[in-house]
Design a protein around this motif. Structure first.
Motif, PDB file in Angstrom:
ATOM      1  N   THR A  86       0.815  -1.217   0.000  1.00  0.00           N
ATOM      2  CA  THR A  86       0.000   0.000   0.000  1.00  0.00           C
ATOM      3  C   THR A  86       0.848   1.266   0.000  1.00  0.00           C
ATOM      4  OG1 THR A  86      -0.172  -0.124   2.419  1.00  0.00           O
ATOM      5  CG2 THR A  86      -1.965  -1.086   1.127  1.00  0.00           C
ATOM      6  N   MET A  87       2.060   1.194   0.547  1.00  0.00           N
ATOM      7  CA  MET A  87       2.931   2.368   0.517  1.00  0.00           C
ATOM      8  C   MET A  87       3.315   2.731  -0.912  1.00  0.00           C
ATOM      9  SD  MET A  87       3.465   3.676   3.547  1.00  0.00           S
ATOM     10  CE  MET A  87       5.068   4.395   3.824  1.00  0.00           C
ATOM     11  N   GLY A  88       3.176   1.758  -1.823  1.00  0.00           N
ATOM     12  CA  GLY A  88       3.444   2.033  -3.224  1.00  0.00           C
ATOM     13  C   GLY A  88       2.515   3.084  -3.806  1.00  0.00           C
ATOM     14  N   ILE A  89       1.364   3.273  -3.173  1.00  0.00           N
ATOM     15  CA  ILE A  89       0.435   4.321  -3.604  1.00  0.00           C
ATOM     16  C   ILE A  89       1.121   5.686  -3.550  1.00  0.00           C
ATOM     17  CG2 ILE A  89      -1.739   5.482  -3.050  1.00  0.00           C
ATOM     18  CD1 ILE A  89      -2.758   2.807  -1.973  1.00  0.00           C
ATOM     19  N   PHE A  90       2.057   5.827  -2.619  1.00  0.00           N
ATOM     20  CA  PHE A  90       2.781   7.089  -2.453  1.00  0.00           C
ATOM     21  C   PHE A  90       4.131   7.062  -3.168  1.00  0.00           C
ATOM     22  CE2 PHE A  90       0.206   6.194   1.310  1.00  0.00           C
ATOM     23  CZ  PHE A  90      -0.666   7.269   1.258  1.00  0.00           C
ATOM     24  N   THR A  91       4.216   6.308  -4.264  1.00  0.00           N
ATOM     25  CA  THR A  91       5.412   6.105  -5.095  1.00  0.00           C
ATOM     26  C   THR A  91       6.319   5.053  -4.466  1.00  0.00           C
ATOM     27  OG1 THR A  91       7.025   7.684  -4.210  1.00  0.00           O
ATOM     28  CG2 THR A  91       5.336   8.547  -5.704  1.00  0.00           C
ATOM     29  N   PRO A  92       7.188   4.441  -5.264  1.00  0.00           N
ATOM     30  CA  PRO A  92       8.069   3.377  -4.768  1.00  0.00           C
ATOM     31  C   PRO A  92       9.018   3.814  -3.664  1.00  0.00           C
ATOM     32  CG  PRO A  92       7.969   3.333  -7.162  1.00  0.00           C
ATOM     33  CD  PRO A  92       7.277   4.587  -6.723  1.00  0.00           C
TER      34      PRO A  92
END
Length: 325
Positions: free
Chosen positions: A175-181
């Protein structure tokens, strides 16, 4: 983007899809799903920017035909479930192999950072693992039971709480990928440093070989899920950074679907790893051959399902596409 550029960039793929839709029964469910996902995104883009263009009507007709084929009931639900695991997940891993390799590279780098930091500062372990944990482990090493920490608490309770904690790490990485890698990298960094410090700590006390057999029984799968969930997070974040011919929202939706497919495949692996840690790792009296077997089988599964099978499926899909051109 101009209509001519949009068409030029995608016309070869559309023509390939038109030829394959002449006989859609020859396609596997995963390829139909991939085609449908791409066509709906293309259609959404075309409707937004070229609502009255001929290409929009053509894409609408292709998408409608494919929609009817997929949802006509011809493909059974159980078949779709089977192909999800045997085709869609491996293909998603293959299509995003650069993101998966990037997650592995980040993990290895910070694993070495953890080892190097502990090598230069013996108190670094206390900073990362905590004072109480380090003191307890040192006492266990003195007593000849370096991995006794895995024997504390009832088996079922240990399994349950380990499972919840590890699933939380997986979900956070994805889910942190939502805020870019970059956000996902922070999760990988923290866990990689911890693994590096944890393993090198045992090496410093001369009990690495004994600890390795115990830890890697569950660690083979557990560490793999850290990397894989990080890769899934990278996939989701790549939609924002590299939208290509799509709008950022369209690109994110496409990549989010692929990232979630990979993530869904990871959760059962995490549960199995927690089961091994809760029920098997604590039994240091088990024969070495048994513990080695658990490690080898775990590693073989990861290599086959997340490396070998994706390559097979990906090359087969690519060959099938080029053969139809």
């Amino acid at each position: 983007m101009r209509e001519s550029v949009f068409i030029k960039q995608n016309i070869a793929r559309w023509r390939d899809y038109q030829r394959r839709l002449v006989n859609p029964s020859g396609e596997t469910p995963d390829t139909l799903a991939l085609m449908y996902t791409e066509l709906t995104s293309d259609l959404a883009f075309s409707r937004t920017h070229f609502p009255d263009a001929t290409i929009t009507s053509m894409l609408n007709a292709m998408t409608l035909k494919l929609h009817n084929e997929i949802y006509s009931g011809h493909h059974e639900k159980w078949s779709r479930l089977w192909t999800f695991w045997t085709d869609e997940v491996p293909l998603a891993v293959y299509n995003n192999r650069k993101a998966m390799l990037s997650a592995l590279a980040v993990f290895v780098f910070f694993l070495l950072v953890g080892i190097f930091s502990l090598y230069n500062d013996s108190d670094f372990a206390r900073l990362i693992l905590g004072e109480d944990y380090v003191d307890m482990t040192i006492e266990n090493i003195k007593n000849g039971t370096p991995t006794n920490v895995y024997s504390s608490g009832p088996e079922a309770e240990s399994f349950f709480f380990i499972m919840l904690n590890n699933l939380k790490v997986d979900v956070m990485s994805v889910t942190m990928g939502i805020f870019t890698p970059f956000a996902t990298s922070l999760v990988i960094m923290y866990n990689a440093i911890m693994v590096g410090v944890f393993t090198f700590f045992f090496f410093q006390y001369g009990v690495f070989s004994e600890a390795f057999l115990a830890i890697m029984q569950h660690g083979t799968l557990e560490i793999s899920t850290i990397v894989l969930s990080g890769g899934a997070g990278f996939v989701m974040g790549s939609g924002w950074l590299f939208p290509g011919t799509y709008s950022r929202m369209q690109a994110f939706r496409r990549k989010a679907k692929e990232g979630l497919k990979i993530a869904l495949s990871i959760f059962p692996v995490t549960i199995v790893a927690a089961f091994i840690e809760g029920y098997l790792t604590r039994h240091t009296e088990f024969p070495t051959s048994f513990r080695v077997l658990v490690i080898v089988l775990s590693a073989a599964f990861i290599v086959f399902y997340y490396i070998v099978l994706p390559c097979i499926k990906g090359r087969k899909h690519r060959h099938h596409s080029t053969a139809d051109e």
